[in-house]
Design an enzyme around this catalytic site. Structure first.
Site, short mmCIF file in Angstrom:
data_model
loop_
_atom_site.label_atom_id
_atom_site.label_comp_id
_atom_site.label_asym_id
_atom_site.label_seq_id
_atom_site.Cartn_x
_atom_site.Cartn_y
_atom_site.Cartn_z
N THR A 139 0.83 -1.21 0.00
CA THR A 139 0.00 0.00 0.00
C THR A 139 0.86 1.26 0.00
O THR A 139 1.87 1.34 0.68
CB THR A 139 -0.91 -0.01 1.24
OG1 THR A 139 -1.75 -1.15 1.15
CG2 THR A 139 -1.76 1.24 1.32
N GLY A 178 2.45 -2.72 8.45
CA GLY A 178 2.74 -2.97 9.86
C GLY A 178 4.19 -3.40 10.04
O GLY A 178 4.72 -4.15 9.23
N GLU A 421 -7.33 -5.22 3.06
CA GLU A 421 -7.53 -6.44 2.26
C GLU A 421 -8.68 -6.27 1.27
O GLU A 421 -9.38 -7.23 0.95
CB GLU A 421 -7.76 -7.66 3.14
CG GLU A 421 -6.64 -7.96 4.12
CD GLU A 421 -5.31 -8.23 3.42
OE1 GLU A 421 -5.32 -8.73 2.29
OE2 GLU A 421 -4.25 -7.90 4.01
#
Lengths: 656, 656
Positions: A139, A178, A421
């Site tokens: 992303t 993350g 997602e």
């Protein structure tokens, strides 16, 4: 033990343990789950300070400490089954995301799937031993769900046999992964591959980002934390800006696609191979929706059983708030949904495993249906759960707003599932595309298989022509009207597109001008699938007492859905006005029937107090003592007098 | 300035400033609002560190500093009009609650309303000069909305001429009052008054809780912070346990009720006098719902205008996401609701002032209607806004989840309005009680006044008998069907109660068994009131271009409500199936009509960037640069390498 909650348990009409076994999958699985749970929850190395009382940096620090311990212990105890690792992790960080999530859940699996044997040696082994800590950087600031829009580039330089990676714009900065901000020293970076003057689309590259020894960012790497979020406080979601970063040719993951030393690009054998992980994760999210609901309604229902408030009759003692019809009407449909989604989650897992097997055997025929189903059900279940968590929180009155209830945390940790997602509206539209294609095939006379087979049974005339004799107490009859509603809404969406096309709009404009109808059609399809799977599950349950209470839940789930969407059913001619009134009346009956089993039904989820971490949801029902106890540990109570009194309030007196 | 957003502003069909003046009330009010805004926002004494980057103790500290400054400045600038103070405060703490809220908003006003002249001298003057800092301690751990359940006792001891205050149980500990934990040295404590062996119900007592000089809690006082919450991080919501705390007789607020030195209790002249504040605050909350929505959709719509994503047509540039029908369908109804609630808020304020005037003139006749309306509309608007804020947040994709968007904060600061000042379900049931009483009066032939007058026009036969010729493009016609829907649902609730009574249930059980229907009836009544007030407001607007765009919003608000509740309208025979399909089609038309004015309509709310404090909602549309800038200030980026690497991750390598 609070006497109210003791009485609730005595009133249950079924054996809680039997239902727990059904939820776990078997008696043995319940046993093993509890074994892992007690390994973690009784391990002093995993003791933690209440994260609510820590700063973000301290929360991150504590999470890294526990994750490091976890890696050691998993090896020590030889836990290697993926389900068991997953469960162990969820006990170590009670359902909280943590800094190593992407290392374990994305970095290692991507290597397994896409690395060459040489790359496995070079990266997987050190990553397995946490020399390399990796994340998955896909992303960007400007693009998430729409992958083709990603802007990061990897340009092959044959002179040095290197790729040069760049973030050409601000919006191309990698954003959100993350563990990227502080934890990782490597990242799998998704970038547009350029070689010999052509762009070949997104490919994966292994990029070292921090020095292995000092952990300082490498030259050309601008990396950091993206700042505080609604939740995910333990996670260093990060940014990554690449400024002419050079990596060797063989750092591109080349199991399928390849770049040769002269820069020649070799295509992968199939584009479908990248589908797998995405479908897997979406299927898993269905189970997470169920878990979030199970936790929320465990808290809200137990608290509603011990909380006495207001008066039903003047002079009488204050009733348990679970006796108010409005409270039952808030919570019991959520309880029913928690069960429904648990069974849907089980089904998705089985289906994923079955179709994975087929794919490994070279049969891709099940993939489109699985893809459509996992996209739609991910969106359907997360939206439903997202709203329902907040219904549970607000049903706890003011105390639901305290962090001690755990409900704010359940919400903020869960709500991103609506976005990540695959953003939910986009997911619904993907499912709609499959439904419309199936509808058109059915119209062309094709016999459809799987969840859309009902579209084949449509007559040339509108579905509304044949109203079935609806029996609102019969689940099979309800499954049928849900099916007909879905068919009706698929048909309406198809009609809308046809009408737009007749106005000489392009295909794309016709699609966009019908998007509201398309989302509704997908929603109705998913709703039908959930009702059907709940009904299917009931037939597998052997214990009559358990079957009985689950049937009540299934009826409530189905009728509540009809009442909430009664316009659809009335418009399609699937429900008459008198029947609609009967539905409302019967829902009230079902609430009364469920009342004695409400606490037992949440007990069956068997959520350990330590994992639940909620003062309101305690198994023993002793809420108020522990609320007071918890508050006294608030950091603001560390001193009797806060320094701001001396700094601002007292000096002010002389000025006024 | 981002070119997309410039173009949006050029496309608007109306004069934004004129609409801003309507929202403010007049040109002069807009001018004065901006004057106050710039006084605060340009004042270096009010500069702050981004609270997102601070610990809770630091946030509290910063808020106390600013509140102390604010008190000084309000005096310095002679700002004394309540509306202006309120607005000044909202700029100092941009729409965040703060530690002195209850001192200013409850402690001082309660003294004004209920203190004797002697008490005014003794308490009000020092409180005005912040020697005394007070809070209002009503809610207890075990009871909030149900006031009769409060357990704290104040027992008069004639021997010493003192009241003895006690928290007899754990659940009786005062819980939640803002400013109680750390800030206040006094509290107005609501307690059950006992004298001469009788309990006379709740009365208000002034209780010193901390030493005026040292700020240390006084003997018998256990006071502290209740711990972290979902939001309200600046506020020390507190607990207070009273252990034989003695206060002098004349610390009971005795303007109305009295206790004489011998312990004789003297009743207040009217019980209705305590209604006022509650009704006022509930009316104010309607305006807060509007503000929360205005902020949320300003952020979401501006960001949707500058964010390009995905593709409508292959090969063409990525469109603004505001061009997707699904995005419009999420955001434009929220925009319409923001306008609707703003006008309802204006109406409630005017009505409150009018009826307050009547009450001071001894005329209480308007109070029941105002009470019912403020209770219902508080619940209706806060529920609607609560859900809509989250729709806006999720419409911003992943970045909505970042604290930099401001949307998480808008949600957590707003959501308690659903619970405080009367829990929403309880509020809806209070309104229902008024509706049912009115219905029964109408049935008895009485001619009703005010918002329920439509119940008088009910025929003896069911309302469904006479279907009006609905014109879905005519607002007056829509107001009428909303009215008929409300009448129908009030009638259904009344019928349900009748049926329960015929089954020999008690009044109370019949009421509880019909509670779902009663809440629905209230909801429909409030929905009708909102649609009606929006239509009424349109008739007062003079500018044709503004009238035109507001009419489109009013139609969208009304038709979207019909589509979302189409079952009700179909069941009541107020809508035919073909009309229901026309409603859906016409909603799509209205979305297209609103599209060019969307940005201008949020600009008209005139929310200063500093007050909005959102990277995504910036007036200039330059989102991505500022997102990056903001992230770099994250505390986790204070050092390149977080200490946890050296503490846990590096040492782990040698163990694996």
């Amino acid at each position: 033990m609070n006497p109210d909650i003791v009485k609730e348990r005595q009133n249950a009409t079924f054996n809680v343990e039997k239902l727990t076994n059904i939820l776990d999958g078997s008696t043995e699985k319940t046993r093993r789950r509890r074994e892992i749970e007690s390994m973690v929850l009784n391990d002093p190395d995993f003791q933690e300070q209440d994260p609510n009382f820590l700063s973000r940096s301290e929360r991150y620090d504590q999470a890294v400490r526990k994750s490091a311990q976890m890696i050691l212990k998993l090896r020590e105890f030889g836990i290697s089954d993926p389900d068991e690792i997953y469960y162990y992790k969820n006990c170590v960080h009670p359902d909280r995301p943590e800094p190593l999530d992407l290392h374990l859940g994305m970095f290692l699996p991507t290597l397994l799937n896409q690395a060459t044997p040489e790359q496995m040696d070079r990266f997987f082994t050190p990553a397995w031993n946490l020399q390399i800590i990796g994340t998955y950087a896909q992303t960007e600031m400007g693009h998430g769900t729409h992958l083709r829009g990603l802007e990061t580039t990897a340009t092959f330089d044959p002179a040095t046999q290197e790729f040069v990676l760049n973030s050409p714009t601000i919006s191309s900065i990698k954003w959100w992964p993350g563990g990227l901000g502080k934890t990782s020293n490597h990242a799998i970076v998704l970038a547009q591959l350029h070689t010999q003057g052509n762009c070949h689309g997104l490919h994966a590259f292994i990029v070292p980002i921090r020095d292995m020894d000092t952990h300082v960012p490498l030259p050309g790497i601008v990396v950091g934390d993206i700042g505080p979020k609604f939740g995910f406080s333990e996670v260093d979601n990060g940014f990554l800006k690449l400024e002419n970063v050079r990596i060797p040719l063989d750092n591109m993951l080349m199991k399928y696609a390849k770049v040769e030393p002269d820069g020649t690009y070799v295509k992968p054998p199939s584009a479908k191979l990248t589908y797998g992980t995405m479908v897997f994760i979406r299927s898993m999210i269905v189970g997470q929706s169920a878990l979030a609901l199970a936790k929320s309604c465990t808290i809200a229902i137990r608290y509603s059983a011990v909380r006495h408030q207001s008066e039903l009759k003047p002079g009488e003692p204050e009733p348990q708030i679970l006796n108010f019809q409005t409270q039952q009407h808030k919570l019991f449909p959520v309880l029913a949904t928690a069960y429904a989604f648990t069974f849907v989650g089980q089904y998705m897992k089985q289906t994923y495993n079955r179709i994975s097997g087929d794919i490994h055997a070279g049969d891709y025929s099940g993939l489109p249906e699985l893809h459509a189903l996992s996209a739609g059900l991910k969106a359907f279940t997360t939206w439903a759960a997202n709203g329902a968590i907040e219904v549970c929180r607000m049903s706890c009155g003011g105390h639901g707003y305290s962090r001690s209830s755990a409900l704010p945390d359940i919400y903020v940790e869960f709500t991103p599932t609506c976005t990540y997602e695959g953003e939910n509206t986009v997911m619904m539209l993907q499912t709609a595309r499959y439904l419309l294609k199936s509808y058109s095939q059915a119209r062309g006379g094709q016999q459809l298989q799987g969840s859309v087979s009902y579209l084949s049974r449509l007559q040339p005339q509108p579905v509304s022509a044949g109203v079935p004799p609806l029996n609102i107490q019969d689940l099979a009859s309800l499954v049928q009207v849900y099916q007909l509603r879905a068919a009706n809404l698929v048909e309406l969406a198809a009609t809308s597109i046809q009408q737009e096309l007749q106005l000489r709009r392009s295909q794309e404009d016709a699609w966009n001008s019908s998007a509201i109808d398309l989302v509704r059609a997908s929603d109705a399809h998913c709703h039908y699938v959930v009702v059907k799977l709940f009904a299917d599950k009931l037939r597998q349950v052997e214990d009559p007492a358990v079957t009985s209470v689950l049937s009540t839940l299934a009826l409530l789930y189905s009728l509540h859905g009809i009442a909430s969407n009664s316009g659809d059913f009335l418009k399609a001619g699937l429900l008459s006005v008198p029947q609609a009134l009967q539905v409302s009346a019967h829902i009230k009956e079902l609430l009364i029937q469920l009342r004695p089993n409400a606490v037992a039904l949440v007990d069956a989820f068997d959520l350990n107090d330590k994992r639940l971490n909620s003062v309101l949801g305690r198994y023993d029902g002793n809420v108020y003592e522990h609320l007071f106890e918890w508050a006294r540990h608030s950091p603001l109570n560390a001193s009797e007098v806060h320094e701001s009194f001396h700094k601002y309030l007292k000096p002010l007196r002389s000025k006024l």
